[in-house]
Design an enzyme around this catalytic site. Sequence first.
Site, short mmCIF file in Angstrom:
data_model
loop_
_atom_site.label_atom_id
_atom_site.label_comp_id
_atom_site.label_asym_id
_atom_site.label_seq_id
_atom_site.Cartn_x
_atom_site.Cartn_y
_atom_site.Cartn_z
N ARG A 373 56.76 31.96 -2.69
CA ARG A 373 57.22 32.50 -3.87
C ARG A 373 58.68 32.82 -3.80
O ARG A 373 59.49 32.90 -4.94
CB ARG A 373 56.44 33.66 -4.31
CG ARG A 373 55.17 33.48 -4.70
CD ARG A 373 54.35 34.65 -5.40
NE ARG A 373 52.94 34.32 -5.41
CZ ARG A 373 51.97 34.77 -4.58
NH1 ARG A 373 52.41 35.70 -3.47
NH2 ARG A 373 50.77 34.31 -4.49
N VAL A 374 59.29 32.27 -2.63
CA VAL A 374 61.05 32.71 -2.64
C VAL A 374 61.29 31.12 -2.91
O VAL A 374 62.53 30.98 -3.32
CB VAL A 374 60.96 33.06 -0.99
CG1 VAL A 374 62.77 33.07 -1.05
CG2 VAL A 374 60.58 34.59 -1.00
#
Length: 508
Positions: A373-374
Amino acid sequence: MAYAAEHSAAREGRSALESVRSTLDSIDNSIDIYQTGKVISVSDGICRVSGLADVMAGEMLEFAGDIRGMVMDLEQDNVGVVLLGEFSSVREDDIVRRTGHIIEVPVGEAMCGRVVDALGRPVDGKGPIKNDGFRAVESPAPSVLHRQGVTVPLQTGIKAIDALVPIGRGQRELIIGDRQTGKTAIALDTIVNQKGKDVHCIYVAIGQKESTVANVVRKLTELGAMDYTTVVCASAAEPAPMLYIAPYAGAAIGEYFMYKGKDVLIVYDDLSKQAAAYREISLLLQRPPGREAYPGDVFYLHSRLLERAARLDEASGGGSMTALPIIETQAGDISAYIPTNVISITDGQIFLETGLFHSGTRPAINVGLSVSRVGGAAQVPAMKQVAGRLRTDLAQYRELASFAQFGSELDASTQLTLRRGQHMTELLKQDQFAAISVEDQVIAIFAANEGYADDVALPDMPRFEREAVEHVKQAMPELVDVICEGKKIPGDMLEKLRSVLRGFKESF
């Protein structure tokens, strides 16, 4: 003369009297009637203690025979205590002493290269550890105000991860899959790849056989990774409370370095065993069971642990702690209770699939279910540039491959997608402890993405990758500098790279 002697004796007597008086004044004559209590019942490593009116939740208590316990339940007339260590000698009516300290572990630079238990005591036979102080195993996570975005990559040296699910410093990336699918191998590869990168590593082994942990320590020592690694071991033979507090102890050891402005990588192997240990403790403490017999606060068990991983802002020292929790699934069921809990806490997951593992794709990463999710924020710009469409291409290949096995007629573009997908899958295969530098990864992925490997025989892919990377590095040393400096590859350099690869392909 007699008067002077008399005066001197009186002065000496007075000073002796004042000395005695000051000594008596300095004695603490207050009686603390709450320092000791009495065991009223004991069974299965859980005991009830009465008489400790001022005791704190999480406080360490001392029992006879140097046994420690931790307070977990505060009731009106007694407290519930979990015993840490061999508890067979604890009896009813034994005297219990308060320590006044919340349970804590020793921390400091001397922890590097050591193997310790869940209370920070050395178990490697190398003698005592000269610690720099103590840190409570449970401490609040850094607030949002003291955090900054995750933008600095943490290179694993594994092509499939650095290209598809990049990990940044301060991130929490879950490694999930069935047993024997290579979860620990990915974590150990990542630890080994931090050599020379000034990252302190902590490996927390929860509920594993001691022989397994000994093999991990031996391998890390052989590869020179133990110099910057601390191993916290709560083996399967130890009581449940030790398995429960081991991850928190590891986090406390890591926080010492993080708050000093250093980068830390911590691996929790694995948290499903910690959850099972906590369930055991909770049921013995007669707390109400919930879904799958876990207590209602099992989500909080992992959230308060993983929230301690962060990248601090410059005002707080700028250190970071990256967490790689491991969760074991049953028959690939990532929708079970504990897996979904930890997925919702972390910043992405690497899902390892049994079918892929047994078909020879290692690391057996399922591209469709794995995510960071980064994302590209934690990637080297050059890698982001060349691997941008790789995830969608591979996911598309997997979908098409499942249809192609029915033997239907395929058009040319579908055949190209399948061929390129096969070659890219082959390229992403990698042995354990065979880390690849980021510049080598960028060159290899670019070559396969641009189609230079499309007509290479699949068994020749490792040789193609090795020779292509070597050829490009000799022909374009400036490209390596651009990648290592964290810059995007300029357009003219990309064109030159294509012509170099074309020249290589003709001679391959």
